[in-house]
Design a protein around this motif. Structure first.
Motif, short mmCIF file in Angstrom:
data_model
loop_
_atom_site.label_atom_id
_atom_site.label_comp_id
_atom_site.label_asym_id
_atom_site.label_seq_id
_atom_site.Cartn_x
_atom_site.Cartn_y
_atom_site.Cartn_z
N PHE A 11 22.52 -6.07 -31.22
CA PHE A 11 23.33 -5.39 -32.24
C PHE A 11 22.52 -4.31 -32.95
O PHE A 11 23.08 -3.29 -33.37
N ASP A 35 34.21 -7.93 -29.23
CA ASP A 35 33.26 -8.77 -28.51
C ASP A 35 33.35 -8.45 -27.02
O ASP A 35 34.44 -8.28 -26.47
N ILE A 36 32.20 -8.37 -26.37
CA ILE A 36 32.16 -7.99 -24.95
C ILE A 36 32.73 -9.09 -24.07
O ILE A 36 33.13 -8.85 -22.93
N ASN A 96 27.88 -18.12 -36.67
CA ASN A 96 26.90 -19.08 -36.18
C ASN A 96 25.54 -18.69 -36.74
O ASN A 96 25.21 -17.50 -36.77
N VAL A 102 23.84 -22.49 -33.04
CA VAL A 102 23.94 -21.87 -31.72
C VAL A 102 24.27 -20.37 -31.84
O VAL A 102 25.24 -19.87 -31.29
N GLU A 104 23.48 -16.70 -30.88
CA GLU A 104 22.84 -16.02 -29.74
C GLU A 104 22.19 -14.71 -30.16
O GLU A 104 21.11 -14.37 -29.66
N VAL A 105 22.86 -13.95 -30.99
CA VAL A 105 22.34 -12.64 -31.38
C VAL A 105 21.85 -12.73 -32.83
O VAL A 105 22.64 -12.99 -33.75
N HIS A 109 26.63 -11.66 -37.89
CA HIS A 109 27.94 -11.17 -37.48
C HIS A 109 28.99 -12.23 -37.75
O HIS A 109 28.73 -13.43 -37.66
N HIS A 111 32.65 -13.49 -36.43
CA HIS A 111 33.66 -13.40 -35.37
C HIS A 111 35.03 -13.50 -36.03
O HIS A 111 35.28 -14.45 -36.79
#
Ligand code: AMP
Length: 126
Positions: A11, A35-36, A96, A102, A104-105, A109, A111
């Motif tokens: 990001f 989101d990808i 998260n 958990v 990841e980035v 952020h 969601h």
């Protein structure tokens, strides 16, 4: 996990314009993009432009202006995506944090997921 920020996270690269993103909305201090790997018809990530690792880092250390800007952009996204409660059917906002969360980035952020029933809050595992 500490609040030590990794400038090479994906990001951060998006914010520097080094990799593309599907922008939904932008404000002075925040960016919203799709989101990808979407988990619902609406799956938008809202991030601060500042270097905050996680929700708790942002909540504790961001300025009032950054926090207000972030929250207002979230509201704008929910409305633009048609999931806000004034006109739409609702959504789930998830963040998260860290290993147990958990994440990841490692750039904070939120969601925003909607466009279908998102189901139970957690799938419980042994
Ligand atoms: P989290 O597990 O909360 O850290 O979620 C990270 C999210 O970032 C996942 O839903 C990924 O699909 C999403 N993601 C990873 N890389 C990108 C990218 N380049 N553009 C948009 N979303 C991404």
């Amino acid at each position: 996990m500490s609040y030590s920020y990794d400038d090479n996270n994906i990001f951060a690269k998006i914010l520097r314009g080094e990799i593309p993103n599907d922008t939904v909305a932008e404000s002075e201090h925040s960016l919203a993009f799709r989101d990808i790997s979407p988990k619902a018809p609406t799956h938008v990530l809202v991030i601060p432009k500042g270097k905050y690792v996680s929700f708790d880092d942002f909540a504790a250390n961001a300025s009032d202006a950054e926090i207000t800007d972030f929250m207002r952009l979230c509201a704008k996204v929910a409305k633009a995506e048609g999931v806000a409660l004034d006109e739409g059917n609702g959504f789930r906002a998830i963040t998260n944090a860290g290993n147990d969360g958990v994440q990841e980035v490692p750039h904070f952020h939120l969601h925003i997921l909607g466009g279908r029933n998102i189901g139970p809050m957690l799938l419980m595992r042994e």
